[in-house]
Each structure stands twice: as structure tokens, then as C-alpha cells.
Design a protein around this motif. Structure first.
Motif, PDB file in Angstrom:
ATOM      1  N   GLN A 188       2.127 -16.608 -53.017  1.00 38.60           N
ATOM      2  CA  GLN A 188       2.653 -16.467 -54.503  1.00 38.60           C
ATOM      3  C   GLN A 188       2.829 -15.080 -54.311  1.00 38.60           C
ATOM      4  OE1 GLN A 188       4.290 -18.297 -56.480  1.00 38.60           O
ATOM      5  NE2 GLN A 188       3.785 -20.277 -55.083  1.00 38.60           N
ATOM      6  N   GLY A 189       2.258 -13.672 -53.645  1.00 34.85           N
ATOM      7  CA  GLY A 189       2.785 -12.356 -54.063  1.00 34.85           C
ATOM      8  C   GLY A 189       1.574 -11.368 -54.168  1.00 34.85           C
ATOM      9  N   GLY A 190       1.722 -10.287 -54.782  1.00 34.75           N
ATOM     10  CA  GLY A 190       0.724  -9.495 -55.425  1.00 34.75           C
ATOM     11  C   GLY A 190       0.602  -9.929 -56.764  1.00 34.75           C
ATOM     12  N   THR A 191       0.041  -8.983 -57.817  1.00 36.35           N
ATOM     13  CA  THR A 191      -0.382  -8.854 -59.309  1.00 36.35           C
ATOM     14  C   THR A 191       0.582  -8.087 -59.915  1.00 36.35           C
ATOM     15  OG1 THR A 191      -2.387  -8.003 -60.766  1.00 36.35           O
ATOM     16  CG2 THR A 191      -1.314  -6.090 -58.959  1.00 36.35           C
ATOM     17  N   LEU A 192       0.746  -8.729 -61.126  1.00 33.87           N
ATOM     18  CA  LEU A 192       1.858  -8.328 -62.203  1.00 33.87           C
ATOM     19  C   LEU A 192       1.555  -8.428 -63.647  1.00 33.87           C
ATOM     20  CD1 LEU A 192       3.340 -12.138 -62.129  1.00 33.87           C
ATOM     21  CD2 LEU A 192       3.784  -9.429 -60.698  1.00 33.87           C
ATOM     22  N   ASP A 193       2.048  -6.872 -64.169  1.00 32.04           N
ATOM     23  CA  ASP A 193       1.822  -6.602 -65.068  1.00 32.04           C
ATOM     24  C   ASP A 193       2.547  -6.744 -66.168  1.00 32.04           C
ATOM     25  OD1 ASP A 193       3.186  -4.731 -64.210  1.00 32.04           O
ATOM     26  OD2 ASP A 193       2.690  -2.811 -65.201  1.00 32.04           O
ATOM     27  N   LEU A 194       2.331  -7.914 -67.293  1.00 35.23           N
ATOM     28  CA  LEU A 194       2.692  -8.098 -68.561  1.00 35.23           C
ATOM     29  C   LEU A 194       2.910  -7.024 -69.205  1.00 35.23           C
ATOM     30  CD1 LEU A 194       1.854 -12.280 -68.131  1.00 35.23           C
ATOM     31  CD2 LEU A 194       3.432 -10.687 -66.446  1.00 35.23           C
ATOM     32  N   HIS A 195       3.837  -6.661 -69.706  1.00 35.11           N
ATOM     33  CA  HIS A 195       3.960  -6.018 -70.775  1.00 35.11           C
ATOM     34  C   HIS A 195       4.143  -6.145 -72.394  1.00 35.11           C
ATOM     35  CE1 HIS A 195       6.775  -2.983 -68.260  1.00 35.11           C
ATOM     36  NE2 HIS A 195       5.058  -3.531 -67.453  1.00 35.11           N
ATOM     37  N   ALA A 196       3.528  -5.731 -73.133  1.00 40.32           N
ATOM     38  CA  ALA A 196       3.393  -6.215 -74.558  1.00 40.32           C
ATOM     39  C   ALA A 196       4.908  -6.822 -75.097  1.00 40.32           C
ATOM     40  CB  ALA A 196       3.062  -5.172 -76.029  1.00 40.32           C
ATOM     41  N   ASP A 197       5.842  -5.944 -74.989  1.00 39.76           N
ATOM     42  CA  ASP A 197       7.175  -5.987 -75.789  1.00 39.76           C
ATOM     43  C   ASP A 197       8.638  -6.739 -75.010  1.00 39.76           C
ATOM     44  OD1 ASP A 197       7.127  -3.873 -73.236  1.00 39.76           O
ATOM     45  OD2 ASP A 197       8.494  -2.616 -74.606  1.00 39.76           O
ATOM     46  N   ASN A 198       7.255  -7.344 -74.131  1.00 40.63           N
ATOM     47  CA  ASN A 198       8.505  -8.109 -73.088  1.00 40.63           C
ATOM     48  C   ASN A 198       7.655  -9.339 -72.560  1.00 40.63           C
ATOM     49  OD1 ASN A 198       8.452  -6.861 -71.000  1.00 40.63           O
ATOM     50  ND2 ASN A 198       9.435  -5.612 -71.476  1.00 40.63           N
ATOM     51  N   GLY A 199       6.780  -9.049 -72.015  1.00 37.13           N
ATOM     52  CA  GLY A 199       6.174 -11.087 -70.969  1.00 37.13           C
ATOM     53  C   GLY A 199       5.113 -11.163 -71.637  1.00 37.13           C
ATOM     54  N   GLN A 200       4.129 -10.308 -72.648  1.00 40.22           N
ATOM     55  CA  GLN A 200       3.572 -11.074 -74.047  1.00 40.22           C
ATOM     56  C   GLN A 200       4.704 -11.916 -74.715  1.00 40.22           C
ATOM     57  OE1 GLN A 200       0.132  -8.154 -74.521  1.00 40.22           O
ATOM     58  NE2 GLN A 200       0.433  -7.669 -73.184  1.00 40.22           N
ATOM     59  N   LEU A 201       5.767 -10.949 -75.236  1.00 40.43           N
ATOM     60  CA  LEU A 201       6.158 -11.875 -75.939  1.00 40.43           C
ATOM     61  C   LEU A 201       6.547 -13.450 -76.328  1.00 40.43           C
ATOM     62  CD1 LEU A 201       8.639  -9.363 -77.618  1.00 40.43           C
ATOM     63  CD2 LEU A 201       6.793  -9.418 -78.321  1.00 40.43           C
ATOM     64  N   ALA A 202       7.197 -13.406 -74.726  1.00 38.79           N
ATOM     65  CA  ALA A 202       7.457 -15.119 -74.540  1.00 38.79           C
ATOM     66  C   ALA A 202       5.697 -15.901 -74.248  1.00 38.79           C
ATOM     67  CB  ALA A 202       7.919 -14.841 -72.713  1.00 38.79           C
ATOM     68  N   LEU A 203       4.974 -15.244 -73.951  1.00 38.58           N
ATOM     69  CA  LEU A 203       3.371 -15.476 -73.750  1.00 38.58           C
ATOM     70  C   LEU A 203       3.111 -16.444 -75.009  1.00 38.58           C
ATOM     71  CD1 LEU A 203       1.566 -13.815 -70.926  1.00 38.58           C
ATOM     72  CD2 LEU A 203       2.156 -16.197 -71.057  1.00 38.58           C
ATOM     73  N   ARG A 204       3.507 -15.173 -76.042  1.00 39.89           N
ATOM     74  CA  ARG A 204       2.973 -15.610 -77.384  1.00 39.89           C
ATOM     75  C   ARG A 204       3.431 -17.163 -77.655  1.00 39.89           C
ATOM     76  NH1 ARG A 204       3.446 -11.325 -78.940  1.00 39.89           N
ATOM     77  NH2 ARG A 204       1.579 -10.693 -79.240  1.00 39.89           N
TER      78      ARG A 204
END
Length: 393
Positions: free
Chosen positions: A45-61
Motif C-alpha cells: 500500500q505504500g509508505g508512511t503518512l503524516d495525518l495533520h490536525a487541521d485536515n486529515g485528523q478532522l476527517a478521522l474525528r
């Protein structure tokens, strides 16, 4: 939705497609995800990802998965080093205790988290999209390899760089950026490659000399992936008379090109395990927009493929979240898609303009500030059309 339940087809079981389905399900809306892979373990699936508090983490919440993400993520992966070609450290960021602005997670682990959150049967594996037919006002018909067809009131293209869904709304195709990555893998680094483990630390390390660069990144499971960055023609390996599996020949070319770099950094060329992975970097034209269709829309790389500089998956997750919420909170699919695109398209255009040509910065001696910007986010779709694994989902 205040009208009859729509038939929603999401094409692509990457992070964007899966989190869109998850948020829809949390609002009582059914969606089917169609994925070309025969199963969840079909490919890397590819490497590692950094999920940001102001976009990616908002979606996870919004998906109800943020705390589970933090349990799986690696906050220590926020450590970052910048070096010169002599191997001298120019900058070193060590995350503070409790720092969670952009923790790392392996792409495969994130996918497993999202897959496990969905209702059984949501993902329809082994469905390779060939084309979309039907009138613009709907319903649309999806045609898959092998002859299967599905009718839908809304088709969501989450199928990456070489999207087949994109063709229903836009003639745009990705263009080669002029910057090429070769990916190298190192396993069990603490025991087998201790010098590389020390060089990379728990996060990432970058270096460049103006013509060449590298970015080394710790993954979970004691793995490291290294991306050797050059400004070369997309077919430079074939032009040298080599196949992509000719590891020794490619390594000899790289050692000549990086001949003035320190032996400490040249280990990232000489010691990798297995063949190099060819990843020429493509991007969509800027700006990339399309006329509104009430029955088809795009998210993530299908909508706004940019250089892989830490924003791609975060934008895909944010797109997916906003689209799912728009569907849940508007009375019709048409109104939902329109509201979503009114926000997504200006945002992606702004960011695409900022990042247009930015992959060249990975070759500059004035390296990007990896403490504030994202790292590298190459995925299995960061390949030219026709390469293994590049077929649209």
C-alpha cells in the motif's frame, strides 16, 4: 437526505474512498465501494503518512476513529533531520512529549483501520472500472472488466492519479513533473542496517545538492523506505538500456550520479534489499476544475493530483469528509455535490498553485522545512500509466 435513499458508488478503496463510506454509514446512508484489487492484501500500500490536525485528523474525528488512530500512530515519526551531502546535520527536529500535530501511520495500517470500521460487504473487491455511461442527469452505469455493470445515482471517483471516473467530467490527464523518485527498501534496520537506522532516527532525513536529493523515512515494523530524487526524463532507466528489475545496473548509475556524496549517505544506494521501485512524479494541470455534474464528482488525487509533499492523503480525507457530510445534510444529491465542489475546488486550486513545481524543492540545497511542511507521500498510484499497479480502480 430528505429524498429517497440514493444509490452511491465509490470507486477506489484508498483512504479517501473508505472514509467517505464510513462517514456516510455513520449518517445512515449506504454506499458501495468498488476496488480493482482482489482483496485487502493484494499489494503493497505504500509508505508512511503524516495525518495533520487541521485536515486529515478532522476527517478521522468525524468518522469516529481519531482515538483509534492515535493508538496506532507513531508520534515519534515526527522527528526530522536535514543533512548536506557530506552527511552533516543542518537541522534536527525532535517532537515534544505529547506532540500530535502530524503523527505518522503506515498506509497499510490506516487502510486496515478504515476497512475494519465499515459494515460487512461495503467493499466489492475485484471490480476494475472500465467506463461510465448514462446521461449526465443520471442514472449512471459503471462498466467493470469482465462485463459486470452497476447503476448509481452518484458516482464518487476516489480512484487516484489515473482515475477512470475523472473521464466522465474532465479530459485532463496527469503530466510528468520532470522529477523522478526511485524507492528503495530496508528491512529489520535495527539489526541488519544499524548505520541507516541511526541516520534516519525514528522519523525522516533529507539531503540534496541541487541536482540530486534523497528522502529517507522510517516506517512501522522496523522498516525504512528511501526515495532517491532526480530531475531526469521519465524513461531514463530504459534510455540507459536497463530494465526496471536491473538492480545492479541501476545501482551503478546511481553511485556514479551520487559519487561526491558521503559514504554514510551512499549506504542508502548500496545496501537496499530487493529491486528499486520506479516512481516518476506526475501532477494534474493547474488549475484542474470541471463543470458541475449532479451524478459524478471526484475527491483526492482523482480531483487534484499534486506532487507528493505531505498534503495528498490529508486533502483526500478532508474532501471525503466534506462530501459525505454534504450528502447527509442536503436534501438532494445535486445540492450536496454542488456545495462540496464550491468548497473543494477553490481549496485544491489554491494548494495546487502553491505546490506547482514544488517537487524541484527536494533537489534544492535550500531544503524545505520538513518541521512545518509535510513529508513525502508516494503511493502505489504514483506511477506512469501502463506501469504495474497503475490501473485505475
Amino acid at each position: 437526505m430528505t429524498t429517497a435513499t440514493p444509490r452511491i458508488a465509490i470507486v477506489g478503496a484508498g483512504p479517501g474512498g473508505l472514509i467517505c463510506a464510513r462517514i456516510l454509514q455513520r449518517h445512515g446512508i449506504t454506499a458501495a465501494v468498488y476496488e480493482r484489487d482482489p482483496g485487502p492484501a493484494a499489494r503493497d500500500q505504500g509508505g508512511t503518512l503524516d495525518l495533520h490536525a487541521d485536515n486529515g485528523q478532522l476527517a478521522l474525528r468525524e468518522a469516529g476513529l481519531l482515538e483509534e488512530f492515535f493508538r496506532l500512530a507513531r508520534p515519534e515519526g515526527q522527528e526530522m533531520r536535514q543533512l548536506d551531502p557530506a552527511g552533516t546535520t543542518l537541522f534536527h527536529h525532535v517532537p515534544q512529549e505529547g506532540e500530535r500535530f502530524k503523527p505518522e501511520i503506515d498506509r497499510g495500517r490506516l487502510r486496515d483501520l478504515l476497512l475494519g470500521s465499515l459494515q460487512p460487504g461495503t467493499v466489492r473487491w475485484g471490480h476494475t472500472l472500465e467506463a461510465i455511461s448514462g446521461p449526465a442527469e443520471g442514472p449512471r452505469r459503471l462498466h467493470f472488466t469482465g462485463g459486470a455493470t452497476v447503476e448509481a445515482d452518484l458516482v464518487i471517483g476516489a480512484d487516484g492519479a489515473w482515475s477512470k471516473v475523472r473521464r466522465a467530467v474532465s479530459p485532463a490527464t496527469p503530466r510528468y513533473s520532470g522529477v523522478h523518485f526511485l524507492e528503495a527498501w530496508f528491512h529489520d534496520v535495527t539489526t541488519r542496517h544499524p548505520a541507516i537506522a541511526e541516520l534516519v532516527g525514528q522519523g525522516s532525513a533529507a539531503a540534496a545538492d541541487g541536482e540530486r536529493g534523497l528522502f529517507a523515512q522510517r516506517n512501522g515494523g522496523d522498516h525504512v523506505r528511501v526515495y532517491l530524487v532526480q530531475r531526469v526524463p521519465a524513461d531514463w532507466i530504459a534510455a540507459a538500456g536497463l530494465s526496471h528489475g536491473a538492480t545492479d545496473g541501476i545501482r551503478a548509475l546511481l553511485l556514479e550520479r551520487y559519487r561526491d556524496w558521503s559514504p554514510r549517505l551512499r549506504r542508502l544506494i548500496t545496501d537496499n534489499e530487493g529491486p528499486y521501485v520506479d516512481r516518476p512524479i506526475f501532477a494534474l494541470p493547474v488549475p484542474h476544475t470541471w463543470a458541475h455534474h449532479s451524478t459524478v464528482t471526484l475527491l483526492g488525487d482523482a480531483a487534484h493530483l499534486m506532487p507528493p509533499l505531505g498534503v495528498g492523503v490529508n486533502l483526500a480525507l478532508l474532501d471525503a469528509c466534506e462530501l459525505a457530510l454534504a450528502i447527509a445534510h442536503h436534501g438532494t444529491i445535486d445540492a450536496a455535490v454542488h456545495a462540496y465542489e464550491q468548497t473543494m475546488l477553490p481549496r485544491s486550486t489554491h494548494l495546487a498553485r502553491l505546490l506547482d513545481g514544488a517537487a524541484d524543492g527536494l533537489l534544492s540545497t535550500d531544503l524545505p522545512d520538513f518541521a512545518t511542511a509535510g513529508g513525502i507521500e508516494p503511493s502505489a498510484d504514483a506511477r506512469p500509466a501502463g506501469s504495474p499497479g497503475a490501473t485505475s480502480r
